[in-house]
Write a protein that holds these residues in place. Structure first.
Motif, mmCIF file in Angstrom:
data_model
loop_
_atom_site.group_PDB
_atom_site.id
_atom_site.type_symbol
_atom_site.label_atom_id
_atom_site.label_comp_id
_atom_site.label_asym_id
_atom_site.label_seq_id
_atom_site.Cartn_x
_atom_site.Cartn_y
_atom_site.Cartn_z
ATOM 1 N N LEU A 58 -5.653 -13.622 3.186
ATOM 2 C CA LEU A 58 -6.270 -13.376 4.091
ATOM 3 C C LEU A 58 -4.927 -13.300 5.525
ATOM 4 O O LEU A 58 -5.135 -12.170 6.001
ATOM 5 N N GLN A 59 -5.053 -14.031 5.873
ATOM 6 C CA GLN A 59 -4.130 -14.720 6.973
ATOM 7 C C GLN A 59 -2.626 -13.698 7.034
ATOM 8 O O GLN A 59 -2.307 -13.361 7.784
ATOM 9 N N VAL A 60 -1.710 -13.941 5.612
ATOM 10 C CA VAL A 60 -0.716 -12.804 5.811
ATOM 11 C C VAL A 60 -0.866 -11.860 5.944
ATOM 12 O O VAL A 60 -0.272 -10.737 6.334
ATOM 13 N N LEU A 61 -1.846 -10.915 5.105
ATOM 14 C CA LEU A 61 -2.342 -9.565 5.323
ATOM 15 C C LEU A 61 -2.534 -9.348 6.264
ATOM 16 O O LEU A 61 -2.248 -8.266 7.413
ATOM 17 N N GLY A 62 -2.850 -10.248 7.053
ATOM 18 C CA GLY A 62 -3.189 -9.523 9.073
ATOM 19 C C GLY A 62 -1.835 -9.757 9.766
ATOM 20 O O GLY A 62 -1.717 -9.336 10.455
ATOM 21 N N TYR A 70 0.849 -1.066 10.610
ATOM 22 C CA TYR A 70 -0.297 -1.079 8.931
ATOM 23 C C TYR A 70 -2.067 -0.600 9.366
ATOM 24 O O TYR A 70 -2.139 -2.014 8.172
ATOM 25 N N VAL A 71 -2.271 -0.227 9.793
ATOM 26 C CA VAL A 71 -3.876 -0.341 10.286
ATOM 27 C C VAL A 71 -4.551 0.641 9.567
ATOM 28 O O VAL A 71 -3.498 1.664 9.598
ATOM 29 N N ILE A 72 -5.610 0.512 9.038
ATOM 30 C CA ILE A 72 -6.016 1.549 9.099
ATOM 31 C C ILE A 72 -6.263 2.428 7.697
ATOM 32 O O ILE A 72 -6.863 1.844 6.685
ATOM 33 N N SER A 73 -4.763 2.242 7.356
ATOM 34 C CA SER A 73 -4.553 3.003 6.023
ATOM 35 C C SER A 73 -4.284 1.657 4.772
ATOM 36 O O SER A 73 -5.219 2.389 3.405
ATOM 37 N N PRO A 74 -4.658 0.658 5.126
ATOM 38 C CA PRO A 74 -4.806 0.292 4.218
ATOM 39 C C PRO A 74 -6.473 0.337 3.605
ATOM 40 O O PRO A 74 -6.821 -0.100 2.332
ATOM 41 N N TYR A 75 -7.735 0.879 3.931
ATOM 42 C CA TYR A 75 -8.464 1.134 3.345
ATOM 43 C C TYR A 75 -8.244 2.520 2.558
ATOM 44 O O TYR A 75 -9.258 2.275 1.770
ATOM 45 N N VAL A 103 -11.737 -13.993 7.557
ATOM 46 C CA VAL A 103 -12.103 -12.593 6.849
ATOM 47 C C VAL A 103 -12.417 -11.386 8.077
ATOM 48 O O VAL A 103 -12.005 -11.205 8.248
ATOM 49 N N MET A 104 -12.387 -11.620 8.825
ATOM 50 C CA MET A 104 -13.158 -11.255 10.122
ATOM 51 C C MET A 104 -11.993 -11.321 11.083
ATOM 52 O O MET A 104 -11.976 -9.944 11.486
ATOM 53 N N ARG A 105 -11.408 -12.182 11.778
ATOM 54 C CA ARG A 105 -10.418 -11.363 11.767
ATOM 55 C C ARG A 105 -9.907 -9.981 11.401
ATOM 56 O O ARG A 105 -8.790 -9.789 11.745
ATOM 57 N N THR A 106 -9.020 -10.762 9.955
ATOM 58 C CA THR A 106 -8.837 -9.735 9.174
ATOM 59 C C THR A 106 -9.118 -8.594 9.040
ATOM 60 O O THR A 106 -8.611 -7.469 9.437
#
Length: 134
Positions: A58-62, A70-75, A103-106
């Motif tokens: 999660l931390q690395v993904l964030g 690369y925001v929103i696009s991962p969804y 989790v919340m931060r990511t």
């Protein structure tokens, strides 16, 4: 080390940590590699055997998402991602507080997506929503 299931778990975690730090240093230069890296990071979220590995994933993904923009696009690229990450919350009653916070931060870093749009994306994906590789 990211994809080799036989590698020592700590080696995979260290590789992920290095990837996160690298993305912080290189920033948008990492953008061309995001599509290749995110599926491997998502795999770590599926590993229910290690809270530490999930937290690192999660931390690395964030880190990768925030440093590359690369925001929103991962969804839309990984429709199962939100469900997978948010499923950690209810089942983590015994999980470390740090994992819940990550989790919340990511999810915050990934950004908000219109619930209707997300519903359409997951419906369009149908059975494909559980895949990690495109």
């Amino acid at each position: 080390p990211l994809h080799n299931g036989r590698a020592a778990p700590r080696l995979g975690t260290l590789a992920l940590e290095a990837l996160g730090r690298l993305s912080l240093v290189l920033g948008r230069t990492m953008r061309p590699y995001v599509q290749f890296l995110v599926p491997y990071i998502v795999e770590t979220l599926r590993d229910r055997s290690s809270f530490g590995k999930q937290q690192t994933g999660l931390q690395v993904l964030g880190q990768l998402v925030s440093s590359t923009g690369y925001v929103i696009s991962p969804y839309s690229d990984h429709p199962h991602l939100m469900g997978m990450a948010s499923s950690v919350l209810p089942r983590t009653k015994n999980a470390p507080w740090a994992l819940r916070c990550e989790v919340m931060r990511t999810l915050g870093i990934l950004g908000a997506i219109d619930p209707q749009r997300y519903s359409i994306i997951t419906r369009e994906m149908g059975g494909k929503g559980n895949e990690t590789h495109h």
